[in-house]
Design a protein around this motif. Structure first.
Motif, PDB file in Angstrom:
ATOM      1  N   ARG A 200     -11.071 -47.769  52.334  1.00 34.47           N
ATOM      2  CA  ARG A 200     -12.196 -48.471  53.317  1.00 34.47           C
ATOM      3  C   ARG A 200     -13.368 -48.786  53.162  1.00 34.47           C
ATOM      4  O   ARG A 200     -13.793 -48.249  52.017  1.00 34.47           O
ATOM      5  CB  ARG A 200     -12.111 -47.068  54.530  1.00 34.47           C
ATOM      6  N   HIS A 201     -14.650 -49.599  53.616  1.00 31.45           N
ATOM      7  CA  HIS A 201     -15.956 -49.073  53.818  1.00 31.45           C
ATOM      8  C   HIS A 201     -16.179 -49.235  55.301  1.00 31.45           C
ATOM      9  O   HIS A 201     -15.795 -49.714  55.886  1.00 31.45           O
ATOM     10  CB  HIS A 201     -16.454 -50.908  52.919  1.00 31.45           C
ATOM     11  N   TRP A 202     -17.449 -48.609  54.487  1.00 29.09           N
ATOM     12  CA  TRP A 202     -18.559 -48.998  55.576  1.00 29.09           C
ATOM     13  C   TRP A 202     -20.306 -49.179  54.837  1.00 29.09           C
ATOM     14  O   TRP A 202     -20.442 -48.950  54.232  1.00 29.09           O
ATOM     15  CB  TRP A 202     -18.509 -46.578  56.014  1.00 29.09           C
ATOM     16  N   ARG A 203     -20.550 -49.633  56.603  1.00 30.50           N
ATOM     17  CA  ARG A 203     -21.765 -50.417  56.090  1.00 30.50           C
ATOM     18  C   ARG A 203     -22.701 -49.612  57.291  1.00 30.50           C
ATOM     19  O   ARG A 203     -22.341 -49.283  58.403  1.00 30.50           O
ATOM     20  CB  ARG A 203     -21.889 -51.911  56.741  1.00 30.50           C
TER      21      ARG A 203
ATOM     22  N   GLN B  94     -23.619 -50.029  51.458  1.00 24.23           N
ATOM     23  CA  GLN B  94     -22.555 -50.222  51.841  1.00 24.23           C
ATOM     24  C   GLN B  94     -21.541 -49.334  51.099  1.00 24.23           C
ATOM     25  O   GLN B  94     -21.963 -49.207  49.756  1.00 24.23           O
ATOM     26  CB  GLN B  94     -22.241 -51.550  51.413  1.00 24.23           C
ATOM     27  N   VAL B  95     -20.982 -48.421  51.544  1.00 28.22           N
ATOM     28  CA  VAL B  95     -20.196 -47.445  50.732  1.00 28.22           C
ATOM     29  C   VAL B  95     -18.154 -48.281  50.684  1.00 28.22           C
ATOM     30  O   VAL B  95     -18.020 -48.033  52.200  1.00 28.22           O
ATOM     31  CB  VAL B  95     -20.224 -45.624  51.432  1.00 28.22           C
ATOM     32  N   VAL B  96     -18.262 -48.528  49.746  1.00 27.76           N
ATOM     33  CA  VAL B  96     -16.461 -48.467  49.660  1.00 27.76           C
ATOM     34  C   VAL B  96     -15.680 -47.103  49.411  1.00 27.76           C
ATOM     35  O   VAL B  96     -16.315 -46.280  48.242  1.00 27.76           O
ATOM     36  CB  VAL B  96     -16.232 -49.116  48.692  1.00 27.76           C
ATOM     37  N   TRP B  97     -14.692 -45.840  50.054  1.00 28.36           N
ATOM     38  CA  TRP B  97     -14.394 -44.929  49.801  1.00 28.36           C
ATOM     39  C   TRP B  97     -12.799 -44.947  50.403  1.00 28.36           C
ATOM     40  O   TRP B  97     -12.716 -45.358  51.112  1.00 28.36           O
ATOM     41  CB  TRP B  97     -15.274 -44.020  51.095  1.00 28.36           C
TER      42      TRP B  97
ATOM     43  N   THR C 213     -24.000 -43.974  44.024  1.00 30.84           N
ATOM     44  CA  THR C 213     -22.702 -43.271  44.101  1.00 30.84           C
ATOM     45  C   THR C 213     -22.154 -42.229  42.957  1.00 30.84           C
ATOM     46  O   THR C 213     -21.809 -41.334  43.461  1.00 30.84           O
ATOM     47  CB  THR C 213     -21.705 -44.627  42.866  1.00 30.84           C
TER      48      THR C 213
ATOM     49  N   SER D  56     -17.589 -46.724  45.281  1.00 30.50           N
ATOM     50  CA  SER D  56     -18.879 -47.493  44.774  1.00 30.50           C
ATOM     51  C   SER D  56     -19.907 -47.235  46.556  1.00 30.50           C
ATOM     52  O   SER D  56     -19.340 -47.690  47.450  1.00 30.50           O
ATOM     53  CB  SER D  56     -18.801 -48.846  44.853  1.00 30.50           C
TER      54      SER D  56
END
Length: 437
Positions: A262-265, A284-287, A344, A360
């Motif tokens: 998932r990604h969170w902006r 923006q985070v990819v987790w 990160t 990221s």
């Protein structure tokens, strides 16, 4: 302590043990040779038997002295003269520890007066107790809480057991005559007359009904990218990541968790740089959820926890560098790759305790807050103009220097100091006013 070993040209008498270290008396020599004790042996100077008695008494006295006992005062017999070893025999002193190589060698005595003052070794200094490194503590979470496989069976097992239980209930009802005749005739069975449900019918009906309820109530559909976290009375029982039709005990409480990438902006978040200037940043985070047990049970809401940690980590990273360096070459927040790597690493360390793996975290926009944006824009324009003017002036000075050097080196003109200065001034003004805008 020393042991006397006999070695030399003469061999030991026959019949004498190899470990026998007692002195060879004349009687023993004659007995070992097989001769009469009273007969004289040629070639050997054998003392009189009185000498043997005196030697025996000397040995007794020597042992008494060695044990700290006084000598016998009544013994006033004069000692006979001592005789040396027999001809052809040599005596060598060998350290006593050599025949016993497997045993440890006795330590020398260092307590006697000849050993001198005993040296006292200083006691080793105690090692300092290690202290934790200074700095902020990173949350570690509960080490006992880790994801493991939960109790699950294929769905066809629940379907089969439930079907058999329902068939058993139907058979009991048929024997009681409760099933309608039309329904029984459809299956080719003989209808029975209804006489009411007796007491013998209720136990099998209750048992088969509970089995059917448990078998069919535990069926579920596992979706790809999702997992079930199972708990029983608040205790973690395992995680089910199987997809398709599955059976899980209906007594277990299920909580579905999204384990997809998932990604969170984020929305524009306030922050400050190293100089204290107000900024607005979008990250923006990819987790992904790595440990479902910790993500569900170690924190109330792992998505909210992630959002708060993103804001906290961003504030710490951005406060270490200035947003812009107008008049010098220095690292700034405009290096998005370096800022993203630092963000990160920090965010991955913070979210490990709740079972979240961060791949990221990159700032997509870093800009000044509206209250300082106009002033910083003017400052940036002024810095760009000053840098441009410096570049133009440097190029003009280089051109003037090259022109004057060529004129004088080729002998086209001869200039003194005053004329050189006037020529440089005129060329500078001409080049500067004639440059393109």
């Amino acid at each position: 302590m020393r042991v006397a070993v006999v070695a030399g040209g003469a061999a030991l008498p026959p019949g004498r043990p190899a470990g026998d270290t007692a002195p060879l008396s004349p009687a023993r020599l004659r007995g070992a040779a097989g001769q009469d004790p009273d007969a004289a042996s040629p070639g050997l100077d054998i003392p009189h038997p009185a000498d043997d008695e005196a030697a025996r008494r000397r040995g007794i006295v020597a042992q008494a002295v060695a044990r700290g006992m006084p000598e016998d005062p009544a013994d006033d017999t004069p000692d006979p003269p001592r005789t040396g070893p027999a001809r052809g025999i040599s005596v060598t002193d060998v350290p006593v520890h050599l025949p016993f190589l497997g045993e440890p060698r006795p330590a020398p005595d260092t307590t006697g007066p000849a050993a001198g003052p005993r040296r006292t070794e200083p006691a080793p200094a105690p090692r300092p107790t290690p202290r934790p490194a200074p700095g902020r503590r990173v949350p570690r979470g509960d080490d006992r809480l880790h994801e493991h496989h939960g109790p699950v069976l294929p769905g066809w097992v629940g379907v089969g057991v439930g079907a058999l239980a329902l068939a058993g209930c139907l058979a009991v009802l048929w024997r009681a005559g409760v099933v309608p005749a039309a329904f029984v005739a459809a299956f080719g069975a003989t209808p029975r007359a209804y006489h009411g449900l007796r007491a013998t019918h209720w136990p099998p009906l209750a048992f088969l009904g509970i089995v059917a309820l448990l078998a069919l109530g535990g069926l579920g559909r596992g979706k790809a990218g999702h997992a079930w976290v199972l708990t029983l009375f608040g205790r973690y029982r395992g995680t089910v990541r199987r997809t398709g039709l599955t059976w899980v005990s209906p007594l277990l409480l299920r909580r579905r968790v999204d384990v997809r990438l998932r990604h969170w902006r984020s929305d524009p978040m306030p922050a400050v740089d190293a100089g204290g200037l107000a900024l607005q940043v979008v990250v923006q985070v990819v987790w992904q959820v790595k440990d479902t047990a910790r993500a569900t049970l170690a924190v109330a809401d792992h998505t909210e926890y992630l959002a708060e940690q993103v804001e906290s980590a961003m504030a710490r990273v951005l406060s270490q560098l200035p947003a812009d360096a107008f008049h010098e070459d220095a690292p700034t927040l405009r290096d998005a790759e370096a800022v993203g790597d630092a963000l990160t690493r920090m965010l991955a360390c913070e979210t490990e305790a709740v079972g979240i793996e961060v791949y990221s975290a990159q700032p997509t926009r870093i800009e000044y807050a509206p209250e300082v944006a106009e002033a910083m824009r003017r400052r940036r324009v002024a810095a760009i103009d000053a840098k441009h003017r410096d570049t133009v002036l440097t190029s003009i000075v280089d051109a003037v220097d090259d022109t004057v050097h060529r004129l004088t080196s080729r002998g086209l003109v001869e200039l003194d100091d005053y004329e050189r200065k006037a020529l440089v001034k005129d060329l500078t003004v001409a080049f500067y006013t004639g440059r393109p805008e």
